[in-house]
Design an enzyme around this catalytic site. Structure first.
Site, PDB file in Angstrom:
ATOM      1  N   SER A  29      27.501  18.417   6.647  1.00  0.00           N
ATOM      2  CA  SER A  29      27.071  17.682   6.938  1.00  0.00           C
ATOM      3  C   SER A  29      26.366  16.377   6.564  1.00  0.00           C
ATOM      4  CB  SER A  29      26.121  18.616   7.878  1.00  0.00           C
ATOM      5  OG  SER A  29      25.133  17.688   8.618  1.00  0.00           O
ATOM      6  N   SER A  31      22.795  15.594   7.477  1.00  0.00           N
ATOM      7  CA  SER A  31      21.852  15.779   8.103  1.00  0.00           C
ATOM      8  C   SER A  31      20.836  15.953   6.963  1.00  0.00           C
ATOM      9  CB  SER A  31      22.133  17.078   9.027  1.00  0.00           C
ATOM     10  OG  SER A  31      21.750  15.680  10.057  1.00  0.00           O
ATOM     11  N   THR A  76      26.080  20.905  15.374  1.00  0.00           N
ATOM     12  CA  THR A  76      27.352  20.407  15.460  1.00  0.00           C
ATOM     13  C   THR A  76      28.421  21.114  15.798  1.00  0.00           C
ATOM     14  OG1 THR A  76      28.471  18.256  13.998  1.00  0.00           O
ATOM     15  CG2 THR A  76      26.917  20.054  12.992  1.00  0.00           C
ATOM     16  N   LYS A  80      28.124  22.250  20.553  1.00  0.00           N
ATOM     17  CA  LYS A  80      26.969  21.551  20.778  1.00  0.00           C
ATOM     18  C   LYS A  80      27.144  21.750  23.017  1.00  0.00           C
ATOM     19  CE  LYS A  80      27.133  17.133  19.081  1.00  0.00           C
ATOM     20  NZ  LYS A  80      27.595  15.764  19.081  1.00  0.00           N
ATOM     21  N   ASN A 101      22.768  17.982  20.930  1.00  0.00           N
ATOM     22  CA  ASN A 101      22.472  17.787  19.300  1.00  0.00           C
ATOM     23  C   ASN A 101      21.625  18.213  18.590  1.00  0.00           C
ATOM     24  OD1 ASN A 101      21.234  15.546  20.009  1.00  0.00           O
ATOM     25  ND2 ASN A 101      22.216  14.864  18.134  1.00  0.00           N
ATOM     26  N   ASP A 117      22.119  11.226  21.076  1.00  0.00           N
ATOM     27  CA  ASP A 117      23.538  10.916  20.371  1.00  0.00           C
ATOM     28  C   ASP A 117      23.441   9.138  21.001  1.00  0.00           C
ATOM     29  OD1 ASP A 117      24.872  12.699  18.182  1.00  0.00           O
ATOM     30  OD2 ASP A 117      25.926  12.887  19.897  1.00  0.00           O
ATOM     31  N   GLY A 143      38.504   6.422  22.912  1.00  0.00           N
ATOM     32  CA  GLY A 143      38.445   7.684  23.433  1.00  0.00           C
ATOM     33  C   GLY A 143      37.306   8.697  24.394  1.00  0.00           C
ATOM     34  N   ALA A 147      31.276  12.576  21.697  1.00  0.00           N
ATOM     35  CA  ALA A 147      30.744  11.247  21.299  1.00  0.00           C
ATOM     36  C   ALA A 147      31.138  10.870  22.059  1.00  0.00           C
ATOM     37  CB  ALA A 147      31.553  10.848  19.701  1.00  0.00           C
ATOM     38  N   GLY A 255      28.618   2.870  11.460  1.00  0.00           N
ATOM     39  CA  GLY A 255      28.707   3.909  12.221  1.00  0.00           C
ATOM     40  C   GLY A 255      27.715   5.042  12.063  1.00  0.00           C
TER      41      GLY A 255
END
Length: 286
Positions: A29, A31, A76, A80, A101, A117, A143, A147, A255
């Site tokens: 991660s 973050s 994550t 989630k 999230n 998100d 997809g 997400a 992204g």
């Protein structure tokens, strides 16, 4: 979108605020780099740490964190969806997407769950493609995972007239149509290239194209040079999809900005200052 982002703004506690990111595994991660950069930049008291938590321990850990001085956490994979069953308060957006999230641990002991998100996705586009307008034409989303659901919700809320979606497992795309309504049109995976015709926004919301994952093999012959193309993958920053789209004249957005922007509401709530997403932050996280 901003009005129902995390809005439970009680006074921050007097002790040093603690926050972190819950996942299994969690070593990958970014973050902690992201929030650590902001804490240092704004000279704020607080700490943000990675929290490796096995799925079977999630409930126990969350209840423990609320008693240990933690003011909140990011969540994550693989937690989630599960946290929605544990949280005391769930925003409408998180419920619609089916995942959270961002958590706030309130002073009354209750856990408040949100999903930022979609906010991060739209903020990334508007920062890096200021001329982009959702209402200009159809959006095509590749997809149908968590997400993708956040992307679909945010694009529909932003006013896309039609949202086309494809997924290798068609049933998941059909479930999104059933939940999000008539503006959603499902395409077979074998016909994914066809849904790009006339689309003004194209999004890869799968992990395909990521370093170490399967390549994304969708023909771009129908892609208009007027389209904006974005990829939620940010390792590598310039995926093959973005490279080819750019070579066709499209505006492309990587992204990484979605990761950065989705962190803003949580940081503001936990540490008391709304942070800025800029090039210094991008470089720190990269």
């Amino acid at each position: 979108m901003k009005e129902d982002l995390i809005d439970s703004r009680e006074t921050l506690p007097a002790h040093v605020p603690l926050a972190g990111v819950l996942g299994w595994p969690i070593a990958h991660s970014r973050s902690p780099l992201l929030h650590g950069h902001w804490l240092q930049r704004y000279d704020l008291p607080g700490h943000y740490i990675p929290l490796p938590v096995r799925p079977e321990n999630l409930l126990e850990v969350l209840r423990g964190l609320t008693k240990m001085g933690f003011v909140g956490a990011n969540v994550t994979i693989p937690h989630k969806e599960t946290v929605l069953q544990i949280a005391d308060i769930v925003t409408d957006r998180a419920a619609l997407i089916g995942a959270a999230n961002t958590l706030i641990f309130r002073e009354d002991g209750k856990i408040h769950a949100d999903n930022t998100d979609g906010y991060g996705f739209i903020s990334n586009l508007t920062q890096n493609a200021p001329d982009w307008q959702a209402t200009r034409g159809a959006a095509a989303v590749i997809g149908a995972g968590g997400a993708a659901r956040a992307v679909v919700a945010s694009l529909l809320e932003s006013g896309v007239p039609e949202l086309r979606i494809t997924n290798r497992t068609k049933l998941r795309a059909e479930q999104i149509k059933a939940e999000f309504g008539a503006k959603v049109v499902v395409y077979d995976w074998a016909q994914a290239g066809n849904m790009l015709e006339g689309a003004t926004t194209v999004v890869n919301a799968t992990s395909m194209g990521m370093t170490g994952k399967l390549p994304l093999r969708i023909p771009l012959d129908a892609l208009s040079p007027d389209a904006l193309v974005t990829d939620l993958v940010y390792t590598p920053l310039m995926t093959d999809l973005l490279k080819e789209a750019q070579s066709r004249g499209c505006k492309v957005v990587d992204g990484l900005g979605m990761l950065l922007h989705q962190a803003v509401p949580g940081f503001e709530r936990w540490f008391g200052r709304r942070p800025e997403v800029d090039e210094d932050l991008r470089q720190a996280v990269l």
